[in-house]
Design a protein around this motif. Structure first.
Motif, PDB file in Angstrom:
ATOM      1  N   MET A 108      60.371 -21.330  -1.224  1.00  0.00           N
ATOM      2  CA  MET A 108      60.415 -20.958   0.188  1.00  0.00           C
ATOM      3  C   MET A 108      59.161 -20.201   0.615  1.00  0.00           C
ATOM      4  N   TRP A 109      58.516 -19.502  -0.302  1.00  0.00           N
ATOM      5  CA  TRP A 109      57.282 -18.795   0.036  1.00  0.00           C
ATOM      6  C   TRP A 109      56.104 -19.750   0.153  1.00  0.00           C
ATOM      7  N   PRO A 121      54.854 -27.070  -4.877  1.00  0.00           N
ATOM      8  CA  PRO A 121      53.789 -26.821  -5.856  1.00  0.00           C
ATOM      9  C   PRO A 121      54.370 -26.616  -7.255  1.00  0.00           C
ATOM     10  N   ALA A 122      53.504 -26.788  -8.253  1.00  0.00           N
ATOM     11  CA  ALA A 122      53.913 -26.518  -9.636  1.00  0.00           C
ATOM     12  C   ALA A 122      54.299 -25.041  -9.749  1.00  0.00           C
ATOM     13  N   LYS A 123      55.325 -24.761 -10.537  1.00  0.00           N
ATOM     14  CA  LYS A 123      55.805 -23.380 -10.661  1.00  0.00           C
ATOM     15  C   LYS A 123      54.717 -22.442 -11.183  1.00  0.00           C
ATOM     16  N   TRP A 124      53.854 -22.923 -12.078  1.00  0.00           N
ATOM     17  CA  TRP A 124      52.807 -22.058 -12.601  1.00  0.00           C
ATOM     18  C   TRP A 124      51.810 -21.687 -11.502  1.00  0.00           C
ATOM     19  N   LYS A 125      51.550 -22.606 -10.562  1.00  0.00           N
ATOM     20  CA  LYS A 125      50.642 -22.289  -9.456  1.00  0.00           C
ATOM     21  C   LYS A 125      51.277 -21.254  -8.533  1.00  0.00           C
ATOM     22  N   MET A 126      52.569 -21.401  -8.270  1.00  0.00           N
ATOM     23  CA  MET A 126      53.263 -20.417  -7.440  1.00  0.00           C
ATOM     24  C   MET A 126      53.236 -19.045  -8.120  1.00  0.00           C
ATOM     25  N   ALA A 127      53.478 -19.031  -9.422  1.00  0.00           N
ATOM     26  CA  ALA A 127      53.489 -17.767 -10.157  1.00  0.00           C
ATOM     27  C   ALA A 127      52.115 -17.100 -10.149  1.00  0.00           C
ATOM     28  N   VAL A 128      51.053 -17.869 -10.335  1.00  0.00           N
ATOM     29  CA  VAL A 128      49.690 -17.311 -10.321  1.00  0.00           C
ATOM     30  C   VAL A 128      49.379 -16.701  -8.957  1.00  0.00           C
ATOM     31  N   LEU A 129      49.666 -17.440  -7.905  1.00  0.00           N
ATOM     32  CA  LEU A 129      49.362 -16.974  -6.556  1.00  0.00           C
ATOM     33  C   LEU A 129      50.203 -15.758  -6.180  1.00  0.00           C
ATOM     34  N   LEU A 130      51.456 -15.782  -6.508  1.00  0.00           N
ATOM     35  CA  LEU A 130      52.336 -14.664  -6.197  1.00  0.00           C
ATOM     36  C   LEU A 130      51.970 -13.423  -7.011  1.00  0.00           C
TER      37      LEU A 130
END
Length: 187
Positions: A108-109, A121-130
């Motif tokens: 959702m973000w 997006p790939a979960k790892w990309k979301m995690a890096v950005l967040l």
């Protein structure tokens, strides 16, 4: 995210519903909102609800964010006959049909404005950005709020700092970063 993918997703699922209400039905819709939220709270897997109320009462749009533990819990809620009766009752108060979107985890973000991409997006990309966003905020926000939070009990000060982090990430940082980094995120 496709419903089949959500069905297989692990962990919490979020459903976002928006509805434009006719101004003459605002009070009735508020009462309806309390009724349907109380009903949802009794369902297995219910994790919580957030209702964003309109600031413009001439074109009021209510946004409801419901969280359930699993897709199956959300699907059971959406199939509930009493819920569907309540939804039909709200339809007569609305300007247009109910709009909804479902996602799991952090997706959702990372929802761009405009047409939705085929896949999140790939979960790892979301995690890096967040992670990088929260890291940078954790360096700035506590210092900026220190004059206010130093006069408060530690727990209250921490709650204020966290609330500011969440608000900034949700409404300011992630929408802008998602737009600017869309090619990388959704590649």
């Amino acid at each position: 995210m496709e419903l089949a993918e959500l069905h297989e997703a692990e962990g919490p699922v979020t459903a976002v519903f928006s509805r434009h209400i006719r101004p003459e039905f605002l009070a009735e819709y508020e009462a309806w909102m309390r009724e349907i939220t109380a009903l949802a709270a009794k369902r297995p897997g219910y994790l919580g609800a957030t209702v964003l109320r309109p600031s413009d009462t001439t074109h009021p749009e209510f946004i409801t964010i419901l969280r359930f533990a699993t897709y199956a819990d959300l699907a059971a809620w959406e199939a509930d006959p009493l819920r569907n009766t309540l939804i039909r009752r709200a339809d007569r108060m609305a300007v247009e049909p109910l709009q909804s979107r479902r996602a799991d985890g952090m997706e959702m973000w990372f929802t761009p404005s405009g047409p939705a991409p085929a896949r999140p997006p790939a979960k790892w990309k979301m995690a890096v950005l967040l992670t990088s966003s929260i890291f940078l905020l954790s360096l700035v926000v506590p210092r900026a709020l220190q004059p206010l939070t130093s006069m408060l009990p530690a727990l209250v000060g921490s709650l204020i700092v966290i609330a500011v982090h969440v608000a900034l990430v949700t409404w300011l940082i992630m929408p802008r970063l998602t737009r600017r980094l869309a090619r990388w995120l959704f590649a």
